[in-house]
Design a protein around this motif. Structure first.
Motif, PDB file in Angstrom:
ATOM      1  N   ARG A  52       0.807  -1.219   0.000  1.00  0.00           N
ATOM      2  CA  ARG A  52       0.000   0.000   0.000  1.00  0.00           C
ATOM      3  C   ARG A  52       0.842   1.271   0.000  1.00  0.00           C
ATOM      4  O   ARG A  52       0.424   2.305  -0.499  1.00  0.00           O
ATOM      5  CB  ARG A  52      -0.927  -0.025   1.218  1.00  0.00           C
ATOM      6  CG  ARG A  52      -1.920   1.092   1.266  1.00  0.00           C
ATOM      7  CD  ARG A  52      -2.792   0.971   2.479  1.00  0.00           C
ATOM      8  NE  ARG A  52      -3.955   1.827   2.303  1.00  0.00           N
ATOM      9  CZ  ARG A  52      -4.849   2.036   3.216  1.00  0.00           C
ATOM     10  NH1 ARG A  52      -4.756   1.449   4.388  1.00  0.00           N
ATOM     11  NH2 ARG A  52      -5.868   2.833   2.987  1.00  0.00           N
ATOM     12  N   GLN A  53       2.028   1.188   0.561  1.00  0.00           N
ATOM     13  CA  GLN A  53       2.884   2.378   0.648  1.00  0.00           C
ATOM     14  C   GLN A  53       3.496   2.752  -0.696  1.00  0.00           C
ATOM     15  O   GLN A  53       4.059   3.832  -0.842  1.00  0.00           O
ATOM     16  CB  GLN A  53       3.972   2.163   1.688  1.00  0.00           C
ATOM     17  CG  GLN A  53       4.975   1.093   1.322  1.00  0.00           C
ATOM     18  CD  GLN A  53       5.985   0.862   2.410  1.00  0.00           C
ATOM     19  OE1 GLN A  53       6.451   1.807   3.036  1.00  0.00           O
ATOM     20  NE2 GLN A  53       6.316  -0.402   2.659  1.00  0.00           N
ATOM     21  N   SER A  55       3.373   3.152  -5.098  1.00  0.00           N
ATOM     22  CA  SER A  55       2.479   3.767  -6.091  1.00  0.00           C
ATOM     23  C   SER A  55       1.564   2.731  -6.741  1.00  0.00           C
ATOM     24  O   SER A  55       1.805   1.519  -6.660  1.00  0.00           O
ATOM     25  CB  SER A  55       3.315   4.447  -7.179  1.00  0.00           C
ATOM     26  OG  SER A  55       3.998   3.455  -7.943  1.00  0.00           O
ATOM     27  N   ASN A  59       2.119  -1.347  -7.571  1.00  0.00           N
ATOM     28  CA  ASN A  59       1.127  -2.347  -7.191  1.00  0.00           C
ATOM     29  C   ASN A  59       0.665  -3.149  -8.400  1.00  0.00           C
ATOM     30  O   ASN A  59       0.545  -4.373  -8.331  1.00  0.00           O
ATOM     31  CB  ASN A  59      -0.073  -1.681  -6.501  1.00  0.00           C
ATOM     32  CG  ASN A  59       0.152  -1.490  -5.029  1.00  0.00           C
ATOM     33  OD1 ASN A  59      -0.293  -2.289  -4.222  1.00  0.00           O
ATOM     34  ND2 ASN A  59       0.859  -0.427  -4.663  1.00  0.00           N
ATOM     35  N   LEU A 105      -5.918   2.134  -2.069  1.00  0.00           N
ATOM     36  CA  LEU A 105      -4.527   2.485  -1.776  1.00  0.00           C
ATOM     37  C   LEU A 105      -4.414   3.783  -0.978  1.00  0.00           C
ATOM     38  O   LEU A 105      -3.584   3.894  -0.089  1.00  0.00           O
ATOM     39  CB  LEU A 105      -3.702   2.583  -3.066  1.00  0.00           C
ATOM     40  CG  LEU A 105      -3.393   1.268  -3.759  1.00  0.00           C
ATOM     41  CD1 LEU A 105      -2.700   1.507  -5.090  1.00  0.00           C
ATOM     42  CD2 LEU A 105      -2.545   0.370  -2.867  1.00  0.00           C
ATOM     43  N   LEU A 106      -5.237   4.766  -1.307  1.00  0.00           N
ATOM     44  CA  LEU A 106      -5.190   6.062  -0.614  1.00  0.00           C
ATOM     45  C   LEU A 106      -6.502   6.367   0.099  1.00  0.00           C
ATOM     46  O   LEU A 106      -6.825   7.521   0.346  1.00  0.00           O
ATOM     47  CB  LEU A 106      -4.860   7.177  -1.616  1.00  0.00           C
ATOM     48  CG  LEU A 106      -3.529   7.031  -2.343  1.00  0.00           C
ATOM     49  CD1 LEU A 106      -3.385   8.082  -3.432  1.00  0.00           C
ATOM     50  CD2 LEU A 106      -2.372   7.092  -1.368  1.00  0.00           C
ATOM     51  N   ALA A 107      -7.239   5.336   0.433  1.00  0.00           N
ATOM     52  CA  ALA A 107      -8.578   5.499   1.007  1.00  0.00           C
ATOM     53  C   ALA A 107      -8.567   5.203   2.510  1.00  0.00           C
ATOM     54  O   ALA A 107      -7.592   4.654   3.036  1.00  0.00           O
ATOM     55  CB  ALA A 107      -9.545   4.558   0.284  1.00  0.00           C
TER      56      ALA A 107
END
Length: 165
Positions: A52-53, A55, A59, A105-107
């Motif tokens: 997840r960390q 991009s 991924n 990922l950014l949620a």
């Protein structure tokens, strides 16, 4: 359709005797006595938390490599078991779950929970074309493809929810 019985001790030994078998059974998560797909999907979240960390492109690359390696591993493991798509082969859940979680990922944290639930829903329900590929593709590719499509379906629904939330 795939065989749905519990592994014999000989099958378990054959599966765990090779790196392909270890990978195909999700590092042991597919050896749970029940709900192997659910255990595999849950186990997939742990490495995803590390991924997840990175991009989106990293991924996607990891998923693509994981898919190709998974086709090979599930093919080798299926032949060792004498069953095309045994329920203990859960590497497909790892890849499908990672695809489902791409929008997360950014949620916020709840998107991970929803992504997990949506992937399990589509993987179990198998609407068209998931069911078609599950029934018509064999070998490692057959193990992997239906879960990739289930992951795509789950990712699309998750993205829509996140856009509307």
């Amino acid at each position: 359709m795939s065989e749905r019985k519990v592994l014999t001790p000989e099958q378990r030994r054959a599966l765990l005797a090779t790196p392909a078998g270890w990978l195909a059974c999700g590092f042991g998560s597919g050896l749970a006595p029940v709900a192997q797909g659910t255990f595999g999907s849950l186990a997939a979240i742990l490495p995803w938390l590390l991924l997840r960390q990175y991009s989106l492109s990293v991924n996607v690359l990891v998923i693509a490599i994981g898919f190709v390696v998974g086709v090979w591993a599930c093919d080798v493991a299926g032949r060792a078991l004498g069953v095309d798509d045994h329920r203990s082969l859960v590497w497909d859940e790892f890849i499908g779950q990672w695809i489902a979680l791409l929008p997360a990922l950014l949620a916020p944290w709840w998107a991970v929970v929803l992504g997990f639930a949506l992937f399990r829903l589509f993987d179990v329900w198998k609407p068209w074309p998931i069911r078609y590929f599950d029934q018509h593709l064999k070998g490692g590719l057959g193990v992997m493809v239906d879960d990739v499509i289930a992951g795509i379906f789950a990712a699309v629904v998750l993205k829509l929810v996140l856009v509307w939330a």
